[in-house]
Design a protein around this motif. Structure first.
Motif, PDB file in Angstrom:
ATOM      1  N   GLY A   2      44.586  43.773  35.848  1.00  0.00           N
ATOM      2  CA  GLY A   2      44.034  43.705  37.206  1.00  0.00           C
ATOM      3  C   GLY A   2      44.043  45.040  37.933  1.00  0.00           C
ATOM      4  O   GLY A   2      43.802  45.089  39.136  1.00  0.00           O
ATOM      5  N   ALA A  18      40.612  45.798  39.474  1.00  0.00           N
ATOM      6  CA  ALA A  18      40.368  44.969  40.657  1.00  0.00           C
ATOM      7  C   ALA A  18      41.223  45.451  41.824  1.00  0.00           C
ATOM      8  O   ALA A  18      40.764  45.486  42.977  1.00  0.00           O
ATOM      9  N   ILE A  26      37.778  37.188  44.145  1.00  0.00           N
ATOM     10  CA  ILE A  26      37.595  37.979  42.931  1.00  0.00           C
ATOM     11  C   ILE A  26      37.104  37.021  41.845  1.00  0.00           C
ATOM     12  O   ILE A  26      37.813  36.063  41.509  1.00  0.00           O
ATOM     13  N   VAL A  64      35.836  36.756  37.890  1.00  0.00           N
ATOM     14  CA  VAL A  64      35.685  37.465  36.620  1.00  0.00           C
ATOM     15  C   VAL A  64      35.246  36.470  35.543  1.00  0.00           C
ATOM     16  O   VAL A  64      35.519  35.278  35.632  1.00  0.00           O
ATOM     17  N   GLN A  86      39.496  36.387  31.880  1.00  0.00           N
ATOM     18  CA  GLN A  86      40.798  37.003  32.140  1.00  0.00           C
ATOM     19  C   GLN A  86      41.674  36.759  30.930  1.00  0.00           C
ATOM     20  O   GLN A  86      41.504  35.773  30.209  1.00  0.00           O
ATOM     21  N   PRO A 119      42.571  35.816  40.162  1.00  0.00           N
ATOM     22  CA  PRO A 119      41.109  35.798  40.169  1.00  0.00           C
ATOM     23  C   PRO A 119      40.590  34.392  39.845  1.00  0.00           C
ATOM     24  O   PRO A 119      41.337  33.572  39.321  1.00  0.00           O
ATOM     25  N   SER A 154      38.200  32.662  37.361  1.00  0.00           N
ATOM     26  CA  SER A 154      37.546  33.064  36.113  1.00  0.00           C
ATOM     27  C   SER A 154      36.971  31.852  35.398  1.00  0.00           C
ATOM     28  O   SER A 154      37.402  30.725  35.616  1.00  0.00           O
TER      29      SER A 154
END
Lengths: 270, 270
Positions: free
Chosen positions: B210, B213, B230, B232, B235, B247, B249
């Motif tokens: 991370g 980020a 966030i 993504v 991860q 995040p 994900s």
């Protein structure tokens, strides 16, 4: 599923076609999705084709045979292209865009989803007949335009890196001469990113001397692929002789007068 | 212009709405475009809303008042998200994607207009209620996902550079610690790329520790902007503690076994 009303069917079919330019949909796909007979789907597609084509919004192509179906190719009306050019000239002529060194700030426009989508659809309309397999660009500023062009063509996107990354496996690297700076630069592309024999369209945001485009052409040849064209948003009027075959561009930048705060940019004359 | 038949009207209105997610269209825009009265346009929009919403394809919002109109927000059915996850797991588990060093080759997927559009629409559906002004990413691999997310949200796109370019004017540069490599890295963003007070969504293709980020969060704060989330694509399971708030994900990468040629990746459990 339950049989949908005709209006719902039209809306669902149109949404799938518009969301997936260049993708071939068998009529049975829409039959399954809407519960309607293939004959009704055929009628729906005919209505959609008529409305899109009558209004210059693109084409619906029918591919006959067992592996056939229908696909959507976005179109751009001449009026739409002209109005995009006018709006871009207005936006780019703003003297606040002039940067130290006589550069022009364009990132907000070329990164904008709305602008890049409009520009990409025009680029795609220029080369739709060529049906390229891939759109290729070099990082970074050309990526949004290249992605939107690829999307409108139903093609893949290949991004050349300025340096090779350990996370992409074996790469092909070339050195090339940047026409503007006179410096040697590097481009890398993973071996597996482009298959031999592929037809590619080169896209970039800006061309001065054409050194970067020449580098892209070289890397394309290195993969035994072939380029069917070069589309750029802005080319400079000088040098008038580029290092590559004439690009197809929307705009020509003639001069930036840093003192007077004037940007002289106009639609490219064809 | 001549008054268009109802089917043509529906198709034109739907196309404009779908092509421009998040953009507010006054009803008069469609009146002018189709030659129909506003009352007919209202009925058309109601039909479109009903068909889209009944099929989980997104929402049509009506904004009342003189400056009002209608806008389209893409939706993603749960079934569509689940099937995207399944297809991604299948594609990414292919042992041929394993690269020397235990990396995973993902560029063909995250650069593909089709995949990136599908992923971007899911990211957008997670944060649509937040209505971010911008989607922000750092070059290069996150750009297609970030662009498609921004497009589906009707937001702008901001791309942070790894180095500062002379062609973008004054920049803000930060140094940050990459959690994976332990190295100091650099990020730059032109002063004019992000306005103070803006709400941004951070998007990237991959998150291990991370660090990247965290760097993006820092640069966002440096502009007096604020991050609302966030998103993504992938991860890693380890380290389970990231350098940033958790995040959102789609996929979690548990392990790559280079010897056995196995990729252990699965939909992120929520």
């Amino acid at each position: 599923m339950d049989r949908l009303p005709k209006t719902d069917r039209l809306i669902l079919i149109l949404k799938d076609l518009l969301d997936n330019p260049g993708r071939l949909f068998p009529l049975s796909f829409f039959s399954n999705r809407t519960g309607a007979a293939k004959s009704s789907i055929s009628e729906d597609v005919a209505l959609i084709r008529k409305a899109l084509e009558a209004n210059g919004l693109g084409q619906i192509r029918t591919v006959p045979g067992a592996a056939g179906g229908v696909l959507y190719l976005p179109g751009v009306r001449e009026e739409e292209r002209a109005s995009l050019c006018r709006e871009l000239v207005t936006a780019l002529s703003d003297p606040r865009r002039i940067l130290p060194g006589g550069f022009l700030y364009t990132s907000d426009i070329i990164f904008s989803p709305t602008w890049s989508n409009r520009i990409g659809r025009v680029f795609a309309s220029w080369f739709a007949e060529e049906a390229p397999d891939y759109v290729i660009t070099v990082e970074t500023k050309g990526i949004p335009l290249a992605l939107m062009t690829a999307r409108a063509l139903g093609a893949g996107l290949v991004i050349i890196r300025r340096d090779s990354r350990v996370t992409e496996g074996p790469v092909v690297t070339i050195n090339y001469l940047s026409g503007s700076s006179g410096k040697i630069q590097t481009m890398s592309l993973p071996r597996r990113a482009l298959r031999s024999g592929a037809k590619v369209l080169i896209v970039d945001d800006f061309m001065r001397a054409g050194g970067t485009a020449a580098g892209m052409l070289e890397i394309v040849r290195e993969f035994d692929a072939r380029a069917c064209g070069i589309a750029v948003l802005i080319q400079t009027a000088e040098p008038s002789e580029k290092m590559v075959p004439k690009p197809t561009s929307l705009l020509t930048l003639k001069r930036i007068d840093v003192q007077k705060g004037q940007v002289d940019i106009e639609p490219t004359q064809v």
